[in-house]
Design an enzyme around this catalytic site. Structure first.
Site, PDB file in Angstrom:
ATOM      1  N   THR A 264      45.365  42.526  31.139  1.00 24.31           N
ATOM      2  CA  THR A 264      45.016  42.922  32.502  1.00 24.31           C
ATOM      3  C   THR A 264      43.498  42.949  32.638  1.00 24.31           C
ATOM      4  OG1 THR A 264      45.533  44.515  34.258  1.00 24.31           O
ATOM      5  CG2 THR A 264      45.104  45.429  32.072  1.00 24.31           C
ATOM      6  N   ASN A 265      42.973  43.584  33.681  1.00 26.27           N
ATOM      7  CA  ASN A 265      41.523  43.646  33.898  1.00 26.27           C
ATOM      8  C   ASN A 265      41.147  44.986  34.528  1.00 26.27           C
ATOM      9  OD1 ASN A 265      41.594  43.366  36.918  1.00 26.27           O
ATOM     10  ND2 ASN A 265      42.616  41.454  36.332  1.00 26.27           N
ATOM     11  N   ARG A 266      39.867  45.173  34.827  1.00 26.37           N
ATOM     12  CA  ARG A 266      39.346  46.474  35.249  1.00 26.37           C
ATOM     13  C   ARG A 266      39.498  46.771  36.737  1.00 26.37           C
ATOM     14  NH1 ARG A 266      36.601  48.873  31.179  1.00 26.37           N
ATOM     15  NH2 ARG A 266      35.799  47.535  29.531  1.00 26.37           N
TER      16      ARG A 266
END
Ligand code: CTP
Ligand code: CA
Length: 224
Positions: A33-35
């Site tokens: 995933t990412n921030r």
């Protein structure tokens, strides 16, 4: 208190907003995933609804509450986000891609939990479809707004994405070094064919209202 809307610059206009990160499974208990917190997309959905739009939020996993008056569809992967967005955009006039869509997914997610048997582990990734490009192809008349999160050469990359994805508008912001992601304020540099506008640093809710006004303005000027 949210007033009941019988008025507003986007009264009755149907808008689909993608928001948040996506999750791409590695195995049954892990994912890439990412921030992205989803804050900008949710704030934008709230602002558009306050302007009279009928807003559907297609959301990756976030910790945020659904804004008042907004219809929300929860998804996890980029593929699910594409399917839901395509279905929702069928009757819409505006699409806003605020999601931080994972660019790659596992070629073959493992059916079982991966055991730590080896010292190194290689994951094979394949590119995800680009939701905005797919939607442009499906709906040539849709007014499409993209975002561009950049760590360098912001204007150049943003203008390139505007052209390449055949967007009507793009909102670019600097990321990295504590900027934008997981923060409550942000700044945007907005580009369209024939114009640009800088929206200065402010809380995401205020910035979202400014961007929503600009989107309404550009949408009206195109639609006439
Ligand atoms: N986007 C999308 N589908 C993807 C990737 C991105 O719809 N698979 C959308 C994002 O929601 C955003 C815009 O495209 O509105 C730009 O995303 P960004 O990550 O900045 O650009 P990419 O085209 O993915 O290029 P890169 O990551 O290489 O800069
Ligand atoms: Ca990307």
């Amino acid at each position: 208190v949210v007033a009941l809307l019988r008025d507003g610059p986007l009264l009755g206009v149907r808008v689909v907003v993608t928001a948040g990160p996506t999750r791409e499974p590695i195995d049954p208990v892990r994912f890439i995933t990412n921030r992205s917190s989803g804050k900008m997309g949710y704030a934008l959905a709230a602002a558009l609804a306050q302007m009279g739009a009928e807003v559907t939020l297609v959301s990756g996993p976030t910790a945020l509450a659904t804004p008042p008056g907004v219809n929300r569809i929860d998804v996890e992967t980029a593929a699910q986000m594409l399917d839901a967005t395509r279905a929702e955009a069928a009757g819409a006039q505006i699409l806003i891609g605020a999601a931080a869509v994972a660019d790659y997914r596992l070629h073959t997610p493992s059916a079982h939990k991966i055991k730590k048997k080896t010292d190194t582990l290689e994951l094979s990734l394949v590119k995800n479809p680009d939701i905005l490009c797919e939607l442009r192809r499906a709906y040539p008349d849709l007014f499409i707004v993209g975002f561009a999160a950049e760590t360098e050469r912001l204007a150049e990359h943003a203008r390139d994405k505007l052209a390449r994805k055949q967007l009507d508008l793009i909102a670019a912001n600097w990321v990295g070094e504590g900027r934008a992601f997981e923060r409550d304020d942000n700044a945007l540099h907005v580009f369209w064919n024939g114009g640009e506008r800088e929206l200065t640093q402010k809380p995401k809710a205020d910035l979202a209202r400014e961007l929503a006004m600009l989107i309404a303005e550009r949408f009206r000027s195109r639609t006439g």
